[in-house]
Design an enzyme around this catalytic site. Structure first.
Site, PDB file in Angstrom:
ATOM      1  N   ASN A   7       0.869  -1.176   0.000  1.00  0.00           N
ATOM      2  CA  ASN A   7       0.000   0.000   0.000  1.00  0.00           C
ATOM      3  C   ASN A   7       0.903   1.222   0.000  1.00  0.00           C
ATOM      4  O   ASN A   7       1.470   1.585   1.026  1.00  0.00           O
ATOM      5  CB  ASN A   7      -0.902  -0.022   1.246  1.00  0.00           C
ATOM      6  N   LYS A  14       3.422   0.844   3.011  1.00  0.00           N
ATOM      7  CA  LYS A  14       3.111  -0.184   3.994  1.00  0.00           C
ATOM      8  C   LYS A  14       3.110  -1.542   3.303  1.00  0.00           C
ATOM      9  O   LYS A  14       2.747  -1.639   2.132  1.00  0.00           O
ATOM     10  CB  LYS A  14       1.750   0.083   4.640  1.00  0.00           C
ATOM     11  N   ARG A  84      -2.645  -2.262  -3.351  1.00  0.00           N
ATOM     12  CA  ARG A  84      -3.837  -1.472  -3.071  1.00  0.00           C
ATOM     13  C   ARG A  84      -3.756  -0.184  -3.875  1.00  0.00           C
ATOM     14  O   ARG A  84      -2.797   0.580  -3.759  1.00  0.00           O
ATOM     15  CB  ARG A  84      -3.931  -1.137  -1.586  1.00  0.00           C
ATOM     16  N   HIS A 173     -12.660   2.910   0.430  1.00  0.00           N
ATOM     17  CA  HIS A 173     -12.714   1.866   1.470  1.00  0.00           C
ATOM     18  C   HIS A 173     -13.445   0.611   0.986  1.00  0.00           C
ATOM     19  O   HIS A 173     -13.889  -0.204   1.788  1.00  0.00           O
ATOM     20  CB  HIS A 173     -13.411   2.379   2.743  1.00  0.00           C
ATOM     21  N   ARG A 232     -10.939  16.012   7.422  1.00  0.00           N
ATOM     22  CA  ARG A 232     -11.785  16.327   6.267  1.00  0.00           C
ATOM     23  C   ARG A 232     -13.154  16.817   6.746  1.00  0.00           C
ATOM     24  O   ARG A 232     -13.712  16.267   7.682  1.00  0.00           O
ATOM     25  CB  ARG A 232     -11.965  15.101   5.367  1.00  0.00           C
ATOM     26  N   GLU A 376      -8.044  -5.525   5.310  1.00  0.00           N
ATOM     27  CA  GLU A 376      -7.944  -5.233   3.884  1.00  0.00           C
ATOM     28  C   GLU A 376      -6.816  -6.025   3.223  1.00  0.00           C
ATOM     29  O   GLU A 376      -6.939  -6.438   2.061  1.00  0.00           O
ATOM     30  CB  GLU A 376      -7.728  -3.738   3.692  1.00  0.00           C
TER      31      GLU A 376
END
Length: 389
Positions: A7, A14, A84, A173, A232, A376
């Site tokens: 990722n 990661k 990802r 997501h 956000r 995930e």
């Protein structure tokens, strides 16, 4: 099959190396501050202690080399690599093998997620170049939402604008929401048909899932839409951008930074973007922190009802991600706002900390409420195993 899941972000990478069949995680870690002074690699193997290796990481190619060098100590071959990808755009209704064409698509849709897609495409290219014998798979976060009904994804803008610039609701997501559905269905079977998956973390979104299909989600063209998040703002009047530009004198770039990095829980609380800090402040009487929590509960409950409406009903809700999995207070706050729908949590069950999926609602709750730790990386690894055989 042993899969390395990667990722990549603009200055981070990661990774997790795991076996799909046994779910054993051989190793995992993160490369941070890539291209910035003070870069390092955090690494752990087989659940052991975390190690911090201070190394120069001028670019992602160097970071990938370090990851593969570290993984040589693991007595298991890498059979495939899963990447990802934050934004699959209009090209990826599902995960796909990496080819020249699919890699080109990742770059083409990058303007929708510039901080992520460009870095992810670079890392995919590096892995293909350095380890040509290992197959690579693209797993877009948006793919699960691709087939939601048109009335949910289409924006009421001129059709030529929508079609020319591919303006629609893409969501995010998706890999997490897909894992939550899979896990809940494995546990509850036919007792769950209409699930609202609540991915609540520094980034947060809800997803309405009816019999495994996404019916709607709260994030839109970008991850800025929907819930209030760590930094956000979530959904606001679109004309706010025009107003701040014309009257406030802010540039488009300044507004973009403000809404993505300087708003949300951070702005309302005036203390932190971390829910733990905000809860602590609320407990000692900080009114701004109390308001941040109240706004978070309100918006989450409000959009939960919206997701339920998209399925014309709901039988299960599942909390996941950093806040959803770890904050009993947040879960209770949201549930209290949904008491009118018959949602009732068992206080003792809600207070339990566990890595296992579990029911936290009372037997008489109209909606079964669960905590389901997301995974995930495992979901990505499953796609790699399926596509690479």
């Amino acid at each position: 099959m042993n899969v390395l899941v990667i990722n990549a972000g603009s200055s981070s990478l990661k990774y997790q190396f795991l076996n799909v069949d046994t779910r054993e995680v051989y190793a995992k870690g993160n490369c941070e501050r890539i291209g910035i002074d003070g870069s390092f690699v955090g690494h752990e193997e087989n659940g052991g202690p975390k190690q911090k290796l201070e190394v120069a990481l001028p670019d992602h190619r160097t970071a990938i080399k370090h990851v593969f060098e570290i993984l040589k100590a693991v007595d298991a071959p890498i059979d495939g690599i899963g990447h990802r990808v934050v934004q699959g755009g209009w090209y990826f209704p599902e995960s796909a093998l990496v080819t020249d064409e699919t890699l080109g698509w990742v770059r083409e849709v990058a303007p929708l997620a510039p901080l992520h897609n460009y870095a992810e495409a670079d890392v995919i290219e590096i892995c293909r170049d350095m380890f040509a014998q290992i197959g690579n798979v693209i797993v877009p976060d948006t793919a699960f939402h691709y087939h939601m009904p048109e009335h949910a994804w289409r924006y009421a803008l001129p059709r030529d604008v929508v079609d020319t610039y591919h303006v629609r609701k893409y969501g995010a997501h998706g890999t997490s929401h897909r894992f939550i559905w899979r896990t809940v269905h494995e546990l509850r079977g036919d007792k769950t048909h209409r699930l609202v998956s609540c991915h609540l973390g520094s980034g947060a979104s809800l997803c309405a899932i009816e019999d495994g299909k996404c019916m709607d989600t709260t994030m839109g063209l970008t991850p800025l839409d929907g819930l209030i998040m760590g930094t956000r703002c979530g959904t606001i009047d679109p004309s706010t951008v025009v107003y701040l530009n014309r009257v406030g004198g802010y540039s488009i770039d300044q507004i973009d930074t403000m809404m993505n990095k300087e708003s949300g829980l951070l702005a309302v609380s005036g203390r932190s973007s971390d829910s733990r800090d905000i809860e602590e402040g609320a407990h000692v009487g900080d009114e701004h922190c109390q308001m941040a929590l109240e706004m978070f509960y309100y918006r989450t409950a409000q959009l939960f009802a919206e997701m339920a409406s998209s399925m014309q009903g709901v039988d299960t809700m599942a909390f996941t991600a950093g806040i959803g999995e770890n904050s009993a207070e947040m879960r209770q706050g949201v549930a209290d706002r949904l008491a009118w729908m018959g949602v009732h949590l068992d206080a003792q069950k809600n207070a339990v900390r566990s890595d296992e999926p579990r029911v936290i609602s009372t037997p008489d709750s109209a909606i079964t409420c669960m905590v389901v730790p997301t995974n995930e990386e495992y979901m990505i690894a499953l796609d790699v195993a399926e596509l690479l055989g």
